[in-house]
Design a protein around this motif. Structure first.
Motif, PDB file in Angstrom:
ATOM      1  N   UNK A  66       0.795  -1.234   0.000  1.00  0.00           N
ATOM      2  CA  UNK A  66       0.000   0.000   0.000  1.00  0.00           C
ATOM      3  C   UNK A  66       0.825   1.281   0.000  1.00  0.00           C
ATOM      4  N   UNK A  67       2.115   1.176  -0.285  1.00  0.00           N
ATOM      5  CA  UNK A  67       2.975   2.368  -0.240  1.00  0.00           C
ATOM      6  C   UNK A  67       2.884   3.251  -1.481  1.00  0.00           C
ATOM      7  N   UNK A  68       2.147   2.805  -2.486  1.00  0.00           N
ATOM      8  CA  UNK A  68       1.980   3.614  -3.698  1.00  0.00           C
ATOM      9  C   UNK A  68       0.798   4.551  -3.556  1.00  0.00           C
ATOM     10  N   UNK A  69       0.008   4.642  -4.619  1.00  0.00           N
ATOM     11  CA  UNK A  69      -1.137   5.560  -4.592  1.00  0.00           C
ATOM     12  C   UNK A  69      -2.199   5.144  -3.584  1.00  0.00           C
ATOM     13  N   UNK A  70      -2.245   3.837  -3.272  1.00  0.00           N
ATOM     14  CA  UNK A  70      -3.257   3.379  -2.325  1.00  0.00           C
ATOM     15  C   UNK A  70      -3.130   4.119  -0.994  1.00  0.00           C
ATOM     16  N   UNK A  71      -1.911   4.319  -0.544  1.00  0.00           N
ATOM     17  CA  UNK A  71      -1.709   5.013   0.730  1.00  0.00           C
ATOM     18  C   UNK A  71      -1.632   6.520   0.597  1.00  0.00           C
ATOM     19  N   UNK A  72      -1.855   7.051  -0.602  1.00  0.00           N
ATOM     20  CA  UNK A  72      -1.688   8.493  -0.816  1.00  0.00           C
ATOM     21  C   UNK A  72      -2.987   9.183  -1.216  1.00  0.00           C
ATOM     22  N   UNK A  73      -4.045   8.412  -1.421  1.00  0.00           N
ATOM     23  CA  UNK A  73      -5.234   9.062  -1.982  1.00  0.00           C
ATOM     24  C   UNK A  73      -6.097   9.704  -0.900  1.00  0.00           C
ATOM     25  N   UNK A  74      -7.099  10.431  -1.361  1.00  0.00           N
ATOM     26  CA  UNK A  74      -7.966  11.165  -0.433  1.00  0.00           C
ATOM     27  C   UNK A  74      -9.228  10.360  -0.106  1.00  0.00           C
ATOM     28  N   UNK A  75      -9.210   9.081  -0.413  1.00  0.00           N
ATOM     29  CA  UNK A  75     -10.134   8.041   0.070  1.00  0.00           C
ATOM     30  C   UNK A  75     -11.610   8.206  -0.310  1.00  0.00           C
ATOM     31  N   UNK A  76     -11.898   8.927  -1.371  1.00  0.00           N
ATOM     32  CA  UNK A  76     -13.305   9.141  -1.738  1.00  0.00           C
ATOM     33  C   UNK A  76     -13.818   7.990  -2.601  1.00  0.00           C
ATOM     34  N   UNK A  77     -14.991   7.496  -2.220  1.00  0.00           N
ATOM     35  CA  UNK A  77     -15.627   6.379  -2.907  1.00  0.00           C
ATOM     36  C   UNK A  77     -17.009   6.843  -3.369  1.00  0.00           C
ATOM     37  N   UNK A  78     -17.319   6.687  -4.649  1.00  0.00           N
ATOM     38  CA  UNK A  78     -18.620   7.133  -5.175  1.00  0.00           C
ATOM     39  C   UNK A  78     -18.879   6.419  -6.490  1.00  0.00           C
ATOM     40  N   UNK A  79     -20.124   6.534  -6.987  1.00  0.00           N
ATOM     41  CA  UNK A  79     -20.400   5.872  -8.267  1.00  0.00           C
ATOM     42  C   UNK A  79     -21.205   6.766  -9.202  1.00  0.00           C
TER      43      UNK A  79
END
Ligand SMILES: Cc1cc2nc3c(=O)[nH]c(=O)nc-3n(C[C@H](O)[C@H](O)[C@H](O)COP(=O)(O)OP(=O)(O)OC[C@H]3O[C@@H](n4cnc5c(N)ncnc54)[C@H](O)[C@@H]3O)c2cc1C
Lengths: 413, 89
Positions: A66-79
């Motif tokens: 998770x050290x790439x973008x997974x750990x860097x994003x702003x965690x928004x989930x939507x559809x």
């Protein structure tokens, strides 16, 4: 779980099993090698094992889980996307997200907030209506709301935007959520490992070997590893991997930055995005404002931060939320976004037999983690693209069948 | 703040410039195959490399061509677009 907490208090730390068991030695051969131990790589490994019984799998990660973008994003989930293909795909992901804490027996802090995409111009209003209609057609909770409704939900926002670009309305998407990104990667990783998958951190793939147009294995900085099938799930590093097989894609890499303020008392429960102003913001459970903007202006393979970004972002933030002028920025960071011309991902098989691609996640791939893992696992296990990802094949550019998702990008590009 | 030294303009803040994308040679419209056209429009090697790029200087309205490395972000050559490195691409 107070009883469980009490139990912990009496235990010595060595009595508690480690979250991840010690890594096994790297074997000579696997059925499947996944390049990249981000959320997508871990999710794919998890579903390969859980749904297809394929467990002779190694996930090779050059850094840490998770050290790439997974750990860097702003965690928004939507559809609330714009195209039917996108809406269907991301909605399946959202449904999977809702059950992940139970699936993993690990709290991923999935928190449904409601998601406003503000419109400041007539043309933005038109896109919001368009999106709302497409969304509703697919049974997704999405509607255009007026200024009064927004003001009631987000009382500290200046609806006139300092008189510069008044808010005219918004697209409101009630299921819009945030989730703890690390926990998503860790949950999938632990679940995959418990089912026999091996995760090798600090193992970098340096080349991919083929024989007669078919994948035979990968070269790593720890030696050659045989593999019948290889899946690339490396987000911002995709062009470096596809270059190894001379596969051309339309992907270009742009840095995407984000930052957080010092914590303040809870005042905003919803996620607020302004496509026209290029900002988005949510308040974390710690009280920080988590903020992001558009990608950096030019191609660059780097995770450096810039002052230009914070200046530009805070300028817009102060128009929207004037009180933020008193807040301090605590942290700033960047990830590498793999951007496609139509702002949709590239998923599925390639012209090289046994080599699969999951890429083009740009600024929008965290929300796709579960469904991407699930559909890629299906695609690899059956060697046929899953129904949901057929429109996202690499060949769509040659066939001029683009999936025009730009209008649904949460921030303008 | 990043700076770039331009012919005649001298040292300028990079923030005065707008990125205009890669310099790519457009295939001949008359004879181009469909494959070559899609290659030109969409496909490209996105791996780290030194590129020739269009950059627009907003205050003067002049287009420049920069030679820039997309891994190090170092600009190694700057020329006016109209008499520059365009022909070499
Ligand atoms: C600042 C920022 C904000 C974002 N906000 C959002 C958001 O709010 N919502 C959303 O949906 N998306 C968001 N995104 C996008 C999202 O983070 C990504 O699309 C997603 O995390 C991609 O997941 P992944 O597992 O494919 O890639 P990653 O998590 O990047 O994992 C890829 C892994 O591959 C490894 N790797 C690369 N090359 C090699 C190699 N040669 N050998 C071995 N390992 C290798 C890397 O080290 C990395 O760990 C954001 C991105 C950024 C940068």
């Amino acid at each position: 779980m107070p009883l469980r907490l009490l139990k912990y208090a009496w235990k010595k730390s060595e009595d508690e099993p480690r979250f991840f068991p010690d890594e096994k030695p790297l074997k000579k051969a696997y059925d499947v090698v996944i390049i990249g131990g981000g959320g997508h790589g871990m999710a794919c490994a998890y579903y390969l094992a859980k749904e297809h019984g394929i467990t002779n799998v190694a996930v090779l990660e050059q850094g840490y889980i998770g050290g790439g973008n997974t750990g860097r994003n702003t965690t928004i989930v939507r559809s609330n996307y714009l195209t039917s293909e996108g809406v269907k795909f991301y909605d399946e992901s959202l449904k999977l997200f809702e059950d992940l804490s139970d699936d993993f027996d690990l709290n991923i802090f999935y928190s449904t907030r409601g998601h406003f995409t503000l419109a400041h111009t007539d043309s933005a209003m038109r896109t919001m209506r368009w999106r709302a209609e497409v969304n509703k057609h697919h049974g997704i909770d999405s509607e255009v709301v007026d200024v009064e409704t927004i003001q009631k939900e987000v009382p500290y926002m200046d609806m006139s935007c300092n008189g510069q670009h008044p808010v005219m309305g918004a697209l409101y998407h009630a299921p819009g959520s945030v989730a703890r990104h690390d926990a998503v990667a860790w949950g999938y990783a632990r679940g995959a490992q418990q089912r026999g998958v091996e995760i090798h951190q600090k193992t970098r793939v340096t080349d991919i070997k083929t024989k007669g147009g078919k994948v035979v294995g990968v070269e790593t900085d720890r030696g050659f590893v045989e593999a019948k099938k290889v899946i690339s799930m490396v987000a911002g590093s995709t062009p470096r991997i596809t270059e190894m097989l001379e596969i051309e894609t339309p992907i270009e890499i742009f840095p995407l930055q984000a930052c957080v303020t010092e914590p303040v008392k809870p005042f905003m429960d919803t996620i607020v995005v302004s496509g026209s102003l290029h900002v988005y913001v949510s308040q974390s459970s710690r009280g920080e404002l988590v903020m992001g903007a558009s990608v950096d202006p030019a191609e660059l393979h780097s995770t450096r931060s810039t002052l230009d970004f914070v200046e530009g972002l805070t300028d817009q933030m102060m128009d929207l939320f004037p009180f933020t002028s008193r807040l301090k920025i605590m942290r700033q960071w960047a990830g590498m976004s793999d951007i496609t011309p139509d702002f949709a991902p590239i998923m599925g098989k390639t012209d090289v037999e046994g080599f699969y691609l999951d890429a083009g996640w740009g600024t929008w791939g965290f929300k796709a983690t579960p469904i991407s893992g699930k559909t890629m696992a299906y695609t690899v296990a059956n060697d046929t693209p899953h129904e949901l990802i057929k429109p996202f094949s690499l060949s769509r550019y040659t066939d001029f069948k683009l999936v025009g998702e730009k209008g649904a990008a949460s921030v303008g590009h | 703040m990043k700076f770039v030294t331009c012919p005649s303009l001298g040292r300028r803040a990079l923030s005065e410039f707008t990125y205009g994308g890669r310099l790519e040679k457009e295939p001949d419209q008359e004879s181009v195959s469909e494959k070559a056209w899609t290659d030109y429009v969409f496909y490209r090697n996105g791996a780290p490399q030194t590129l020739k790029e269009w950059w627009y200087h907003r205050p003067t309205g002049i287009w420049f061509l920069f030679e820039r490395n997309t891994l190090t972000d170092r600009i190694t050559r700057v020329e006016f677009a109209n008499r520059g490195i365009e022909n070499e691409a």
